[in-house]
Design a protein around this motif. Structure first.
Motif, PDB file in Angstrom:
ATOM      1  N   ASN A 314      62.362 -34.245 -48.373  1.00 18.99           N
ATOM      2  CA  ASN A 314      62.618 -32.856 -48.758  1.00 18.99           C
ATOM      3  C   ASN A 314      64.134 -32.615 -48.762  1.00 18.99           C
ATOM      4  N   PRO A 315      64.829 -33.007 -49.840  1.00 17.51           N
ATOM      5  CA  PRO A 315      66.304 -32.945 -49.873  1.00 17.51           C
ATOM      6  C   PRO A 315      66.873 -31.554 -49.595  1.00 17.51           C
ATOM      7  N   LYS A 316      66.167 -30.493 -49.965  1.00 17.55           N
ATOM      8  CA  LYS A 316      66.669 -29.147 -49.706  1.00 17.55           C
ATOM      9  C   LYS A 316      66.718 -28.861 -48.200  1.00 17.55           C
ATOM     10  N   ILE A 317      65.713 -29.362 -47.488  1.00 16.59           N
ATOM     11  CA  ILE A 317      65.696 -29.186 -46.035  1.00 16.59           C
ATOM     12  C   ILE A 317      66.829 -29.988 -45.405  1.00 16.59           C
ATOM     13  N   MET A 318      67.011 -31.216 -45.888  1.00 18.87           N
ATOM     14  CA  MET A 318      68.121 -32.049 -45.399  1.00 18.87           C
ATOM     15  C   MET A 318      69.457 -31.336 -45.602  1.00 18.87           C
ATOM     16  N   LYS A 319      69.686 -30.806 -46.806  1.00 16.39           N
ATOM     17  CA  LYS A 319      70.955 -30.148 -47.110  1.00 16.39           C
ATOM     18  C   LYS A 319      71.168 -28.921 -46.240  1.00 16.39           C
ATOM     19  N   LYS A 320      70.110 -28.147 -46.020  1.00 18.81           N
ATOM     20  CA  LYS A 320      70.220 -26.932 -45.224  1.00 18.81           C
ATOM     21  C   LYS A 320      70.544 -27.262 -43.766  1.00 18.81           C
ATOM     22  N   ALA A 321      69.851 -28.264 -43.210  1.00 17.56           N
ATOM     23  CA  ALA A 321      70.089 -28.666 -41.817  1.00 17.56           C
ATOM     24  C   ALA A 321      71.495 -29.234 -41.657  1.00 17.56           C
TER      25      ALA A 321
END
Length: 493
Positions: A314-321
């Protein structure tokens, strides 16, 4: 399995089955529903080895959240809903606080005197008090921050040397957590540490392996015939010699303060002061050491790997974290105060533990007859809490099998064991006392790796094609070790 062993099991079981049929009184108890049972083996054939928690959840959807299985000679009740987990772990916790007798904990944990496997009573209450106030207190866990920092520094050196190439993330993580747990437990100087860690992994495999004799306790003599018991006893004797030497070395050292006491130091100090309601022995200390090395490593390393699997998928979750971590950290290293300000990273950890927790809590047993949800539970029934089924209960969670850290935003659900749809550390009198230690390791490792590196999948692998299948040990882990590529960043300010 050898033909002789199969023949022995079948022949002995036939004799026992015949005896039971002749001498067991036919009582009409109101037992929970369950799938049909075969002679001799009962429902063993319905336990799927790779992911038993999923198969049990599927059976529960058909037969109900309280379900009876006959696993060989072992009468077993499986609980698969938060409501009934609350009944067992809260309302009737004292009635279900014992553990079933098992050969391997008896051998490796000095007559089952570890915290996890001891029977409920004065000894366990004393050990839980020591664990809460001394071993895993907030102050003690914080005192190990220098160990976490030095082990992450070691990891950074490894990653800096192989940036841009594919690494085995599991191997790196397991080694890192091994070092943190073993140094916190045994101290910085222990030449037998590597052997003890290897032995802990052997025990982990032994405890989680499918052992047919666990379902036929009256056939335990077959462990002797096959040589398994002799193998376990030999390893136990070797470990005992090493552990005796470790206790002697710790007692011979002079400590000027408690600031950098390892867990062995703490246990010796508490024992030798004699200020205990229930005295403990050196064998009890050895049992706790082995349990720490075994349980402390497996659950934390698997959580870190699963967190990165989910973020890579889930790249969006990675970027947000990652954006949050980098916005919070102002210096070169991450501090405890930084961790407390990483709100979204903590949500990622919590969601990882929801979906990838210890799937089935350690078994419980009731010494006396009980009633649960209107059903009779005869004395000495093994009770299994399917924590994963509770954590994916559709009545408690929206999109229960999707990875959505935001579901915990503004949520009161915590790790405290008071929310029975979320039980990564269990609940009640048998709740895992190592919560603070495990969370500190997991959160610091994940935050540090997000802060210092970017991450990508190997060439040709798309995030939506990642293999998220799992295999069960004591916890679950990805069926294939995570392979990812660290990308070097500009050095933090």
């Amino acid at each position: 399995m050898e033909p002789f062993i199969i023949f022995s099991i079948v022949a002995s079981s036939l004799v026992l089955f015949t005896c039971w049929a002749l001498i067991t009184p036919k009582t009409r108890k109101n037992m929970p529903p369950g799938p049909p049972k075969l002679p001799i083996i009962g429902n063993i054939h319905q336990l799927e080895k790779q992911t038993p928690h999923r198969n049990l959840r599927n059976l529960a959807r058909k037969y109900g959240p309280i379900m009876h299985l006959q696993l060989g000679q072992v009468s077993t009740v499986v609980i698969s809903s938060p409501r009934l987990a609350h009944d067992i772990l809260k309302i009737q916790d004292l009635s279900f606080a014992d553990r079933p007798t098992a050969t391997t904990p008896q051998i490796f944990f000095y007559n089952s005197t570890s915290i996890g496997w001891s029977c409920y009573g004065n000894y366990l209450r004393e050990m839980k008090k020591i664990a809460t106030l001394e071993l895993f207190s907030t102050i003690k866990v914080r005192s190990f921050s220098y160990i976490r920092e030095s082990e992450l520094t070691r990891v950074f050196k490894f990653l800096d040397s192989c940036c841009g190439t594919v690494i085995n993330f599991r191997e790196m993580t397991v080694q890192m957590v091994n070092n943190i747990v073993s140094r916190a437990t045994l101290g910085d100087v222990c030449k037998d540490r590597e052997y003890l860690v290897d032995a802990a992994f052997f025990m982990l495999k032994t405890f989680s392996a499918f052992n047919l004799f666990n379902y036929y306790p009256r056939l335990d003599f077959l462990n002797v015939i096959t040589g398994k018991k002799a193998q376990w006893l030999k390893m136990h004797n070797e470990l005992d010699i090493i552990l005796k030497k470790i206790l002697e070395e710790h007692r011979s050292r002079q400590r000027s303060s408690q600031d950098h006491e390892d867990l062995v130091d703490v246990l010796i100090r508490v024992k030798d002061t004699g200020d205990l309601d229930f005295p403990i022995t050196d064998d009890n200390i050895k049992a706790i050491i082995l349990e720490m090395l075994m349980a402390g490593t497996s659950s934390s390393s698997m959580t870190i790997e699963w967190a990165f699997c989910e973020m890579m998928r889930n790249p969006k979750i990675m970027k947000k974290a990652q954006s949050e971590v980098r916005a919070v950290v102002k210096g070169k290293t991450i501090t405890e105060a930084d961790i407390q300000r990483m709100h979204y990273m903590k949500l990622v950890v919590k969601e990882t533990m929801r979906l990838h927790c210890v799937p089935i809590l350690l078994p419980r047993v009731n010494p006396k007859d009980c009633v649960v949800d209107g059903y009779d539970i005869p004395a000495k029934t093994t009770v299994l809490i399917n924590a994963w089924a509770c954590a994916t209960d559709p009545d408690s969670w929206e999109s229960p099998e999707s990875f959505i850290p935001e579901r915990f935003e503004n949520s009161l659900i915590s790790y405290s064991g008071t929310h029975f749809e979320f039980l990564p550390f269990g609940a009640g009198r048998r709740m895992c006392p190592g919560l603070n230690f495990g969370l500190a390791t997991v959160e610091y490792a994940i935050a540090s790796l997000l802060h210092r590196y970017d991450w990508k999948l190997p060439d040709g692998v798309k995030h939506h094609d990642m293999d998220m299948r799992e295999i069960t040990r004591i916890s679950t882990l990805p069926i294939q070790p995570l392979q990812i590529v660290p990308i070097s960043m500009a050095k933090p300010n």
